[in-house]
Design an enzyme around this catalytic site. Structure first.
Site: not given
Ligand SMILES: NC(=O)c1ccc[n+]([C@@H]2O[C@H](COP(=O)([O-])OP(=O)(O)OC[C@H]3O[C@@H](n4cnc5c(N)ncnc54)[C@H](OP(=O)(O)O)[C@@H]3O)[C@@H](O)[C@H]2O)c1
Length: 281
Positions: A9, A11, A36, A124
Site C-alpha cells: 500500500g 504508507l 491478518i 470504514y
Molecule cells: N488512504 C487514506 O487516505 C487514508 C486516510 C486516513 C487513514 N488511512 C489509514 O492509513 C493506513 C495506510 O493506508 P494506505 O492508503 O497506505 O492503504 P492502502 O494503500 O489501501 O494499503 C493497504 C494494504 O493493506 C492490505 N490488506 C488488505 N487486507 C489485508 C489483509 N486481510 N491482510 C493483510 N493485508 C491486507 C492491502 O492489500 P490489497 O491491496 O491486496 O487488498 C494493501 O496492500 C490504513 O490503516 C488506512 O486505514 C488512510
C-alpha cells in the site's frame, strides 16, 4: 526487527523504505505473506518473528465500497487489528496502529484534539475506531496515529487522480466544504520510525501542516503541475458518494509537539516534493 504490514500500500511502502534508509532491520509484508484476518496464522507469524515493533499499515481502505462490504471491512480493520495486538501482547512487542480522521464527528470548524468528539459516520470510520479500541484494550505499549488524505508514490490517491483528470478535462468539480490536511507518506514515515524507537506511547494525530478544502488541494496540484484545468468549487450535496465524509477533518498536532516529535512540513511543500518524486516536475 520491525514488522510492517501493508507494504504493497501507500504508507507501508514508505515506512519500509524509511527503515531501510535508517539501516534498521525490517520486514514488509502484505496479504500474500499473511492474511491478518487469520488469527492462528497471525499469532504464529508474529510469535516466530518476535519483532520489537509492528507498524500496522494494512487495512480495508475502500471507504465507499465498505458501505456494501461491512463484514469484510470489519474483519480486516477490527479482527485483523485484534489478531495483531494479541500476538504483540504475547511477545511484548510495541504496536503502531494507523487510524483516521473518519473516527471524529466531523462537526464544527476547530481542529480535533486526540481526545476530541468520536462519532464515526461511515462503516470504514466505525471499523477503524473499533480497531483503536482493540489496541487500547489489549496493549499498553501502543501508538495510535490518526492520519488523513494520504498520498504516496505506491498506490492511487487524490493527486494522481487530479493529474490524470487535469490533463483530460478543461474543468473539474471538486468539493469545497470538507476541510482537512493532506498527509504525504514520505513525511509521515520518519515520524512513525521515531515513534517506534521511543516509549512515548499514546494516541496521536499526524498530518502535514496546514488545512485546505479538497477544491483548494486540487487547485494547488493544478498550479504546481502547470495544468490549466479549472477547478469549480461545489458543495458536498452536489457530489454523489456512498459513504458520508466528515466536513471538518482538521486535527490538532499539539500532542506531537508536547512529546517532542517533529511536526510534518506544510502540505503545499509536500505536494511539491511529491510531484518531483513522481517525475511530474
Ligand atoms: N488512504 C487514506 O487516505 C487514508 C486516510 C486516513 C487513514 N488511512 C489509514 O492509513 C493506513 C495506510 O493506508 P494506505 O492508503 O497506505 O492503504 P492502502 O494503500 O489501501 O494499503 C493497504 C494494504 O493493506 C492490505 N490488506 C488488505 N487486507 C489485508 C489483509 N486481510 N491482510 C493483510 N493485508 C491486507 C492491502 O492489500 P490489497 O491491496 O491486496 O487488498 C494493501 O496492500 C490504513 O490503516 C488506512 O486505514 C488512510
Amino acid at each position: 526487527m520491525i514488522l510492517v504490514t501493508g507494504v504493497n500500500g501507500q504508507l507501508g511502502f514508505d515506512v519500509v523504505r524509511e527503515l531501510k534508509k535508517r539501516n534498521i532491520e525490517c520486514l514488509g509484508i502484505d496479504i500474500k505473506d499473511l492474511d491478518i484476518t487469520d488469527s492462528d496464522a497471525t499469532y504464529e507469524y508474529i510469535l516466530s518473528l518476535r519483532p520489537e515493533c509492528v507498524v500496522h499499515c494494512a487495512a480495508y481502505t475502500a471507504v465507499d465500497r465498505a458501505e456494501d462490504e461491512e463484514e469484510l471491512c470489519f474483519k480486516v480493520n477490527v479482527n485483523g487489528t485484534e489478531n495483531i495486538a494479541k500476538a504483540c501482547k504475547e511477545t511484548d512487542t510495541k504496536m503502531i496502529y494507523i487510524s483516521t480522521d473518519y473516527v471524529f464527528s466531523g462537526k464544527g470548524d476547530e481542529p480535533f484534539e486526540v481526545d476530541g468528539n468520536i462519532e464515526p459516520h461511515s462503516v470504514y470510520g466505525k471499523t477503524k475506531y473499533e480497531g483503536e479500541l482493540k489496541v487500547q484494550e489489549i496493549l499498553d505499549k501502543y501508538f495510535i496515529v490518526r492520519i488523513s488524505w494520504v498520498f504516496g508514490v505506491n498506490g492511487s490517491n487524490f493527486i494522481k487522480t487530479m493529474l490524470r483528470l487535469g490533463k483530460e478535462k478543461e474543468s473539474l468539480n471538486v468539493v469545497c466544504d470538507q476541510i482537512g490536511s493532506p498527509t504525504y507518506t514520505a513525511d509521515l514515515a520518519p515520524l512513525l520510525c521515531d515513534m517506534a524507537a521511543s516509549e512515548k506511547y499514546g494516541v496521536y494525530n499526524a498530518t502535514n501542516e496546514g488545512f485546505c478544502s479538497w477544491a483548494e488541494f486540487a487547485e494547488e496540484i493544478m498550479k504546481q503541475a502547470r495544468l490549466t484545468c479549472k477547478v469549480n468549487h461545489i458543495p458536498t450535496s452536489e457530489y454523489e458518494a456512498k459513504a458520508i465524509r466528515p466536513f471538518n477533518s482538521r486535527m490538532s498536532k499539539r500532542k506531537l509537539n508536547q512529546n517532542g516529535f517533529n511536526l510534518l512540513p506544510g502540505w503545499k511543500n509536500a505536494v511539491n516534493r511529491y510531484l518531483i518524486e513522481i517525475n511530474i516536475l
